[in-house]
Design a protein around this motif. Structure first.
Motif, PDB file in Angstrom:
ATOM      1  N   THR A  72      41.655  14.760  69.620  1.00 59.75           N
ATOM      2  CA  THR A  72      41.169  13.971  70.748  1.00 59.75           C
ATOM      3  C   THR A  72      41.555  14.617  72.072  1.00 59.75           C
ATOM      4  O   THR A  72      40.724  14.723  72.982  1.00 59.75           O
ATOM      5  N   GLY A  73      42.806  15.056  72.186  1.00 55.50           N
ATOM      6  CA  GLY A  73      43.247  15.727  73.413  1.00 55.50           C
ATOM      7  C   GLY A  73      42.492  17.024  73.653  1.00 55.50           C
ATOM      8  O   GLY A  73      42.067  17.319  74.771  1.00 55.50           O
ATOM      9  N   TRP A  74      42.343  17.800  72.598  1.00 60.07           N
ATOM     10  CA  TRP A  74      41.621  19.075  72.701  1.00 60.07           C
ATOM     11  C   TRP A  74      40.181  18.830  73.131  1.00 60.07           C
ATOM     12  O   TRP A  74      39.675  19.471  74.040  1.00 60.07           O
ATOM     13  N   ASN A  75      39.523  17.898  72.454  1.00 59.91           N
ATOM     14  CA  ASN A  75      38.115  17.644  72.750  1.00 59.91           C
ATOM     15  C   ASN A  75      37.914  17.072  74.147  1.00 59.91           C
ATOM     16  O   ASN A  75      36.901  17.346  74.781  1.00 59.91           O
ATOM     17  N   SER A  76      38.863  16.303  74.652  1.00 59.89           N
ATOM     18  CA  SER A  76      38.709  15.774  76.008  1.00 59.89           C
ATOM     19  C   SER A  76      38.825  16.904  77.035  1.00 59.89           C
ATOM     20  O   SER A  76      38.118  16.904  78.044  1.00 59.89           O
ATOM     21  N   ARG A  77      39.682  17.881  76.766  1.00 55.91           N
ATOM     22  CA  ARG A  77      39.778  19.041  77.666  1.00 55.91           C
ATOM     23  C   ARG A  77      38.572  19.955  77.495  1.00 55.91           C
ATOM     24  O   ARG A  77      38.083  20.539  78.462  1.00 55.91           O
ATOM     25  N   ALA A  78      38.072  20.081  76.272  1.00 50.50           N
ATOM     26  CA  ALA A  78      36.922  20.950  76.012  1.00 50.50           C
ATOM     27  C   ALA A  78      35.685  20.449  76.741  1.00 50.50           C
ATOM     28  O   ALA A  78      34.841  21.245  77.159  1.00 50.50           O
ATOM     29  N   ALA A  79      35.585  19.149  76.895  1.00 49.95           N
ATOM     30  CA  ALA A  79      34.422  18.590  77.586  1.00 49.95           C
ATOM     31  C   ALA A  79      34.403  18.993  79.054  1.00 49.95           C
ATOM     32  O   ALA A  79      33.344  19.034  79.673  1.00 49.95           O
ATOM     33  N   LYS A  80      35.567  19.313  79.614  1.00 47.77           N
ATOM     34  CA  LYS A  80      35.669  19.659  81.036  1.00 47.77           C
ATOM     35  C   LYS A  80      35.619  21.158  81.288  1.00 47.77           C
ATOM     36  O   LYS A  80      35.515  21.579  82.432  1.00 47.77           O
ATOM     37  N   MET A  81      35.733  21.970  80.230  1.00 45.24           N
ATOM     38  CA  MET A  81      35.797  23.417  80.410  1.00 45.24           C
ATOM     39  C   MET A  81      34.606  24.095  79.742  1.00 45.24           C
ATOM     40  O   MET A  81      34.426  23.972  78.523  1.00 45.24           O
ATOM     41  N   PRO A  82      33.802  24.803  80.521  1.00 41.05           N
ATOM     42  CA  PRO A  82      32.640  25.476  79.927  1.00 41.05           C
ATOM     43  C   PRO A  82      33.078  26.544  78.926  1.00 41.05           C
ATOM     44  O   PRO A  82      34.035  27.271  79.153  1.00 41.05           O
ATOM     45  N   GLY A  83      32.392  26.594  77.810  1.00 41.05           N
ATOM     46  CA  GLY A  83      32.667  27.606  76.798  1.00 41.05           C
ATOM     47  C   GLY A  83      33.746  27.221  75.807  1.00 41.05           C
ATOM     48  O   GLY A  83      33.951  27.912  74.810  1.00 41.05           O
ATOM     49  N   MET A  84      34.462  26.149  76.053  1.00 43.70           N
ATOM     50  CA  MET A  84      35.522  25.710  75.137  1.00 43.70           C
ATOM     51  C   MET A  84      34.884  24.811  74.081  1.00 43.70           C
ATOM     52  O   MET A  84      34.268  23.801  74.404  1.00 43.70           O
ATOM     53  N   ARG A  85      35.024  25.193  72.815  1.00 43.74           N
ATOM     54  CA  ARG A  85      34.377  24.438  71.740  1.00 43.74           C
ATOM     55  C   ARG A  85      35.228  23.251  71.309  1.00 43.74           C
ATOM     56  O   ARG A  85      36.452  23.314  71.327  1.00 43.74           O
ATOM     57  N   LYS A  86      34.558  22.192  70.913  1.00 44.21           N
ATOM     58  CA  LYS A  86      35.242  21.006  70.411  1.00 44.21           C
ATOM     59  C   LYS A  86      35.607  21.192  68.939  1.00 44.21           C
ATOM     60  O   LYS A  86      34.953  21.939  68.221  1.00 44.21           O
ATOM     61  N   ILE A  87      36.643  20.508  68.508  1.00 43.98           N
ATOM     62  CA  ILE A  87      37.053  20.508  67.098  1.00 43.98           C
ATOM     63  C   ILE A  87      36.290  19.380  66.417  1.00 43.98           C
ATOM     64  O   ILE A  87      36.382  18.225  66.850  1.00 43.98           O
ATOM     65  N   PRO A  88      35.547  19.680  65.357  1.00 40.24           N
ATOM     66  CA  PRO A  88      34.785  18.614  64.681  1.00 40.24           C
ATOM     67  C   PRO A  88      35.722  17.693  63.890  1.00 40.24           C
ATOM     68  O   PRO A  88      36.828  18.093  63.516  1.00 40.24           O
ATOM     69  N   PRO A  89      35.295  16.474  63.645  1.00 34.57           N
ATOM     70  CA  PRO A  89      36.107  15.576  62.814  1.00 34.57           C
ATOM     71  C   PRO A  89      36.164  16.104  61.391  1.00 34.57           C
ATOM     72  O   PRO A  89      35.312  16.889  60.977  1.00 34.57           O
ATOM     73  N   PRO A  90      37.163  15.670  60.619  1.00 34.07           N
ATOM     74  CA  PRO A  90      37.254  16.133  59.235  1.00 34.07           C
ATOM     75  C   PRO A  90      36.056  15.645  58.420  1.00 34.07           C
ATOM     76  O   PRO A  90      35.459  14.613  58.735  1.00 34.07           O
ATOM     77  N   PRO A  91      35.698  16.368  57.367  1.00 32.41           N
ATOM     78  CA  PRO A  91      34.583  15.940  56.533  1.00 32.41           C
ATOM     79  C   PRO A  91      34.874  14.584  55.870  1.00 32.41           C
ATOM     80  O   PRO A  91      36.031  14.208  55.706  1.00 32.41           O
TER      81      PRO A  91
END
Length: 78
Positions: free
Chosen positions: A52-71
């Protein structure tokens, strides 16, 4: 006002009796299976908080990929 608990002879839970009375802690026996289940839940929560923390920062930074949820069906981190 803080009061100091008097030492009580014994080890582990028995030695905590004064602390339990002064600060309200209660202890109970826990099985190994319950401890393992709790450890798995903590690991899942830790991973979810990181993602959640990673993805919230990724949304603000161009080129930073989000971590998908587990299968689906994955309940314990591997």
């Amino acid at each position: 006002m803080i009061t100091r608990a008097q030492d009580e002879p014994g080890a582990s839970f028995e030695a905590m009796n004064p602390a339990k009375k002064n600060v309200g802690y209660r202890t109970s026996a826990v099985s190994v299976q319950e401890m393992e289940a709790l450890a798995n839940e903590v690991a899942l929560l830790r991973d979810a908080m990181f993602r959640t923390g990673w993805n919230s920062r990724a949304a603000k930074m161009p080129g930073m990929r989000k971590i998908p949820p587990p299968p689906d069906g994955v309940t314990v981190p591997e």
